[in-house]
Write a protein that holds these residues in place. Structure first.
Motif: not given
Length: 798
Positions: A60-70, A322-325, A72-75
């Motif tokens: 999986q590319p970085y965008i997958t992990s960035d989007l998931l963490i962003g 930061l963007f996905f957060f 979930l963490l911001a929720s």
């Protein structure tokens, strides 16, 4: 007169204390809140990298992990509640600036002038997928009521263009990282993705001119569109016509190899920033303006490449987590109306439009171009991938209250789904390619007996002539199918030699005028030609040149070997024999080339340690030369055995195969054979060794062509003693470099290695303690590491 207490002074003091206490409390609360925000942002960075590492087996590319963490963490309620409106506004500004940089570098990496050229196959596939998706989206979206209180025609067109695009930035990185970028389907996917992304972004940029009009009939709307359109046209003309003059001047003042001048770098960045802000001064969108400026700025040149590399590095390192957060803060999953059936209807409609539109257009166009439909379906699914801008576009619609939070979340999830499936799709493409494309392993063991052997025979100078000619002689085999030898001179490109180069007729043709080099090459050429004239039946000789610095010579030889489709590269050792029979200190440059080739060569490698192999009488069919091969086990030893099979066919060579076997009954045998390899791996490797040796034994030993000697040894000490005893008995000993699973017989020999590139056995035989006239040929089998499990990276499947 009695004195009264100074009550006003007391009240003032207590009031000051209260105010100071309130200030301290405010500062403490602000610091605590700020530390919490800082901790949340740092957690987004760290966790996204951790999750990416965990998802690495799934490619999986970085965008997958960035989007998931962003998301979930911001929720999390504590995190969401800690971000006040004031800080959210600051975060909005940071993200907006980051997206401006993203759009600028996205346009800078594209070439807009391909639109005016005759369409390539990449462009045809891109346009077909984009057009069908746009048509389907325009026909379906008006009936699903995605928008809130906005112009339906304008929204439908914008959403249709949004769904028709591809995230070329993400798609290119996915295809490249998954090792299919050099294949035909990879090149087609990258090219079509860039065309699709560019054409949709271009239409969005042009369409934004008409957004302020609102009612097309109003006079004010028309005036606003003319003003914004004129500003965009002027910006585009400056970027396309004026900026190349400035950029070329900066590039000429800062040639490659010299550090960039700080003043020129600041001027260039300021110049780019001014161009990007021309149109927004008159009401045009800043993101689209950055894209259009980057699109028409020259992408070639040192400054442009520097800007692309630095901005991409900052975006991937700092901005994307930061963007996905920020995306997670904007979308509240608690507001998602999962219980309404129309929510899922709109969601699956988006999935349907994105998938069916791209696949249908790609398949229809591809079939007309003559491609296979299964690969076209896979290509269409690859082109559904979207990127950061598409997520930002969805949040932008939510911020402008064009769509509600449910629709925004649906669009974000659809983008996620278009990316997460891509690695599995690529694995399916590779599996189909393996079934359809024959695997071509450039190694002697897999060489078709009816095919001629191709060798890249490298020499450092005239001192290598006798040994390389004798080596070529024993490698010739039978006249049919024959031997094709490319004699290659390895010459270091120095500054003095570069000054003597003269441009030839071809674009890449260079002629060496240095007298010493030309005389050396003539001497080598005459020696090989004389050999061919006297006794060259079945040998085809060609001359090559590797003129390069030592840092680039290995790469040049690899490219040469790949282009010539050779199965074996034979290299001289970097050390030369002295008068007393020992080896000198050697040339570190040639040693670097040999070691680098051993890691990256596209075929098998042989290194000849010449200790008198060239000083003996010229080998011929009437002479008799003793040659031995040591077989312990492993892929390199199997490759050496395959080479020895050709040597055994020479009537002037008496070949002896010496097999070292493990004596498990000895008291000196170690209890464990290998601490790293599993039992199953050891058994599989031993099975391959037995099969290979049994075939060689039946073909050569059983018929009496080759002598056979067997030695049962218990440990590496006995191996070392037996290797030392072979000195002087043979003119040449052939060994495998390594690649063994069962290493009990060589375990510990690595502790005394002087030249690790020769392997443990080759290092012992060529070491200072082995001062005799026995030359050593170390062979390493072609490793398919870095390729798709035996499938060439440049496979063709379309």
């Amino acid at each position: 007169m009695s004195t009264m207490p100074n009550t006003s002074h007391v009240d003032s003091t207590s009031q000051n204390v209260t105010v100071n206490q309130q200030c301290l409390n405010f500062v403490a609360a602000t610091m605590m809140s700020g530390s919490g925000k800082f901790l949340a942002l740092i957690s987004a960075y760290v966790l996204s990298r951790v999750v990416h590492h965990l998802l690495r087996p799934l490619s999986q590319p970085y965008i997958t992990s960035d989007l998931l963490i962003g998301l979930l963490l911001a929720s999390l309620p504590p995190v969401r509640d800690s971000f006040a409106n004031q800080f959210t506004l600051t975060l909005d500004n940071i993200v907006d600036f980051g997206m401006i940089c993203y759009m600028f570098v996205l346009g800078l990496e594209m070439d807009p002038y391909v639109i005016f050229k005759s369409p390539t196959r990449h462009a045809m596939v891109a346009y077909a997928g984009t057009l069908t998706t746009f048509i389907i989206a325009s026909a379906i979206t008006p009936w699903l009521h995605y928008s809130r209180h906005t112009n339906m025609v304008r929204f439908t067109i914008s959403l249709s263009i949004y769904l028709s695009g591809s995230g070329s930035h993400i798609l290119t990185r996915l295809i490249t990282n998954l090792k299919i970028g050099k294949s035909d389907i990879g090149k087609l996917g990258i090219g079509a993705g860039v065309h699709s992304d560019m054409i949709t972004m271009f239409f969005l940029s042009i369409g934004y001119i008409f957004v302020p009009m609102g009612d097309f009939a109003t006079q004010e709307g028309i005036k606003g569109a003319i003003k914004v359109g004129s500003a965009l046209v002027i910006q585009t003309i400056v970027a396309a016509k004026v900026s190349p003059i400035f950029m070329n001047w900066v590039n000429n003042e800062n040639p490659e190899g010299k550090p960039l001048k700080g003043s020129h770098l600041v001027l260039s960045m300021a110049f780019m920033a001014v161009i990007c802000t021309c149109a927004p001064w008159y009401g045009y969108n800043s993101f689209m303006s950055a894209f259009m400026a980057g699109l028409f700025l020259p992408s070639e040149g040192r400054i442009s490449k520097w800007a692309i590399n630095k901005i991409n590095y900052l975006l991937s390192t700092l901005f994307y987590p930061l963007f996905f957060f920020w995306v997670g803060l904007k979308v509240d999953f608690l507001s998602f109306r999962a219980g309404h059936i129309d929510t899922w209807g709109r969601f699956f409609s988006l999935v349907f439009i994105t998938t069916v539109g791209k696949v249908a257009g790609t398949v229809i166009c591809g079939l007309l171009l003559g491609y296979h439909w299964p690969e076209l379906v896979a290509l269409g699914l690859l082109l559904t991938a979207k990127g950061h801008f598409h997520i930002y576009f969805a949040i932008y619609g939510l911020r402008k209250e064009i769509i509600d939070v449910t629709t925004c979340i649906s669009m974000v999830i659809v983008v996620f789904l278009t990316i997460v499936h891509t690695p599995f799709l690529v694995k399916h493409i590779i599996e189909r390619a393996r079934q359809r494309v024959p695997i071509h392993r450039m190694a002697l063991q897999w060489l078709d007996p009816s095919s001629e052997l191709r060798i890249l025979l490298c020499v450092h100078g005239p001192h290598n002539l006798p040994s390389t000619i004798n080596l070529m002689e024993i490698s010739r085999g039978t006249p049919e199918p024959g031997l094709l030898v490319y004699v290659t001179d390895m010459i270091e490109l120095t500054e003095q030699l570069a000054a003597t180069l003269v441009q030839g007729e071809g674009v890449d043709s260079m002629t060496i005028t240095d007298k010493s080099v030309t005389e050396m090459r003539d001497q080598i050429g005459h020696a090989f030609q004389a050999y061919i004239d006297d006794n060259g039946g079945g040998i085809t000789l060609s001359r090559m040149l590797a003129l390069s610095t030592f840092s680039g010579m290995a790469q040049d030889l690899s490219v040469l070997a790949e282009d010539l489709m050779v199965s074996l590269i034979l290299l001289p050792f970097h050390k030369r024999v002295t008068a007393d029979g020992t080896l000198d200190g050697g040339h570190p440059g040639f040693r670097y080339v040999n070691r680098k080739l051993l890691r990256n060569a596209p075929c098998s490698i042989g290194i000849l340690v010449d200790r008198g192999f060239g000083s003996i009488e010229k080998i011929s069919r009437s002479s008799l030369t003793n040659v031995a091969i040591i077989f312990i086990g492993g892929k390199d030893d199997r490759e050496a055995l395959s080479y020895a099979g050709r040597v055994a066919r020479h009537p002037g060579v008496k070949l002896t195969v010496i097999r070292f076997l493990v004596d498990k009954t000895s008291e000196n045998a170690p209890r464990r054979v290998n601490h790293r390899a599993s039992v199953a791996e050891q058994e599989e490797e031993m099975k391959l060794d037995d099969e290979c040796f049994a075939e060689f034994y039946e073909r050569y030993v059983a018929g009496g062509k080759v002598a056979y000697m067997e030695k049962h040894l218990a440990n590496s000490s006995e191996t070392y003693a037996n290797l030392r005893s072979l000195g002087g008995q043979y003119s040449l000993i052939i060994v495998g470099r390594g690649g063994r699973v069962n290493t009990v017989l060589t375990l510990g020999l690595n502790d005394w290695q002087q030249c690790p590139e020769l392997g443990p056995v080759g290092d012992v035989l060529s070491g200072s303690g082995f001062a005799c006239q026995t030359s050593i040929l170390i062979i390493q089998q072609h490793s398919i590491k870095g390729q798709l499990d035996g499938l060439s990276d440049e496979f063709s499947i379309m």
